[in-house]
Design a protein around this motif. Structure first.
Motif, PDB file in Angstrom:
ATOM      1  N   ASN A 284      35.443  -4.254 -70.046  1.00 20.65           N
ATOM      2  CA  ASN A 284      34.243  -4.949 -70.500  1.00 20.65           C
ATOM      3  C   ASN A 284      33.440  -5.424 -69.284  1.00 20.65           C
ATOM      4  O   ASN A 284      33.973  -6.133 -68.428  1.00 20.65           O
ATOM      5  CB  ASN A 284      34.648  -6.154 -71.361  1.00 20.65           C
TER       6      ASN A 284
ATOM      7  N   GLN B 284      31.375  -7.719 -68.856  1.00 22.73           N
ATOM      8  CA  GLN B 284      31.329  -9.175 -68.703  1.00 22.73           C
ATOM      9  C   GLN B 284      32.551  -9.684 -67.941  1.00 22.73           C
ATOM     10  O   GLN B 284      32.461 -10.626 -67.155  1.00 22.73           O
ATOM     11  CB  GLN B 284      31.236  -9.838 -70.074  1.00 22.73           C
ATOM     12  N   ASN B 285      33.705  -9.042 -68.171  1.00 22.41           N
ATOM     13  CA  ASN B 285      34.905  -9.445 -67.444  1.00 22.41           C
ATOM     14  C   ASN B 285      34.781  -9.131 -65.954  1.00 22.41           C
ATOM     15  O   ASN B 285      35.217  -9.908 -65.098  1.00 22.41           O
ATOM     16  CB  ASN B 285      36.134  -8.739 -68.016  1.00 22.41           C
TER      17      ASN B 285
ATOM     18  N   VAL C  73      31.966  -8.958 -64.267  1.00 16.95           N
ATOM     19  CA  VAL C  73      31.008  -9.920 -63.712  1.00 16.95           C
ATOM     20  C   VAL C  73      31.703 -11.245 -63.418  1.00 16.95           C
ATOM     21  O   VAL C  73      31.477 -11.877 -62.379  1.00 16.95           O
ATOM     22  CB  VAL C  73      29.829 -10.125 -64.681  1.00 16.95           C
ATOM     23  N   GLU C  74      32.569 -11.668 -64.329  1.00 14.84           N
ATOM     24  CA  GLU C  74      33.303 -12.918 -64.129  1.00 14.84           C
ATOM     25  C   GLU C  74      34.169 -12.835 -62.873  1.00 14.84           C
ATOM     26  O   GLU C  74      34.242 -13.781 -62.078  1.00 14.84           O
ATOM     27  CB  GLU C  74      34.171 -13.205 -65.354  1.00 14.84           C
TER      28      GLU C  74
ATOM     29  N   ASN D 102      29.753  -5.746 -80.880  1.00 13.11           N
ATOM     30  CA  ASN D 102      31.120  -5.511 -80.426  1.00 13.11           C
ATOM     31  C   ASN D 102      31.806  -4.373 -81.170  1.00 13.11           C
ATOM     32  O   ASN D 102      33.034  -4.259 -81.132  1.00 13.11           O
ATOM     33  CB  ASN D 102      31.952  -6.795 -80.573  1.00 13.11           C
TER      34      ASN D 102
END
Length: 218
Positions: free
Chosen positions: A81, A83-84, A86-87, A116
């Motif tokens: 993912n 977003q993961n 980016v984190e 999703n």
């Protein structure tokens, strides 16, 4: 970001430059080659089993993220993912900096809820590099309205085994190949359920996107 050849006999600096030009590679992405001994050593130092250059489906799809200051290195899947990732890049890998507190904000400034569904996930991780939905052509055609232009059975097979369809000289497949700089759509080892999920996702996109679809989309 670095891409390192595993076949230096074929991938000369000139060949890598041609590849970058073909795929419109921009600044920030560097392609490297070297001696076979150095490449094998680098693979071992990074914990990657030496790849067989004759087996195109045997490549490792990991992304290795490192912080040279702290010496922290993490290997993640290229299909994770976003977003993961980016984190990891903005918090975990940034010299272990703690996440700063943020003031509460109104729901009025909240971002759009991400779809999703499996089809959305597959499109983001497999298709979006080459295709848009209503945003114009990239390396491949804009896919807005494609489910109205192509039979579902054709789309499903094209998603699953484009290489075989090109080898069989499917007329539509050959026309797309000729139109898009002879860049063949890769076989991403997707199954029937994956193809159906992608098709359903494409079908669910807003009608406004479909209205702008070019007639050559696949």
């Amino acid at each position: 970001m670095y891409s390192i050849s595993i076949n230096p006999e074929r991938d000369s600096p000139q060949a890598l430059r041609r590849f970058m030009q073909t795929y419109d590679v921009g600044p920030g992405w560097t392609f490297l080659t070297g001696s076979q001994a150095d490449i094998t050593l680098l693979q071992r130092r990074l914990g990657i089993s030496p790849a067989d250059p004759t087996n195109l489906r045997g490549h490792n799809t990991s992304v290795i993220i490192g912080n040279e200051v702290t010496g922290q290195w993490i290997r993640r899947s290229a299909y994770e993912n976003p977003q993961n990732l980016v984190e990891l890049l903005t918090v975990a890998m940034r010299n272990y900096a703690p996440q700063t507190s943020r003031r509460s904000q109104s729901y009025a400034v909240a971002g759009e809820v991400i779809d999703n569904s499996r089809g959305s996930y597959l499109f983001r991780t497999r298709c979006v590099t080459c295709h848009t939905i209503g945003g114009g052509d990239r390396l491949g055609p804009d896919l807005a309205g494609v489910t109205d232009q192509r039979p579902q059975a054709w789309l499903s097979r094209w998603i699953r085994e484009p290489d075989r369809m090109i080898a069989e000289r499917d007329p539509t497949a050959l026309a797309l190949l000729a139109r898009y700089r002879n860049l063949p759509m890769p076989n991403l080892s997707l199954g029937g359920d994956d193809a159906e999920a992608i098709i359903e996702y494409l079908r669910s996109q807003p009608a406004a996107h479909a209205a702008s679809a070019p007639s050559h989309a696949h």
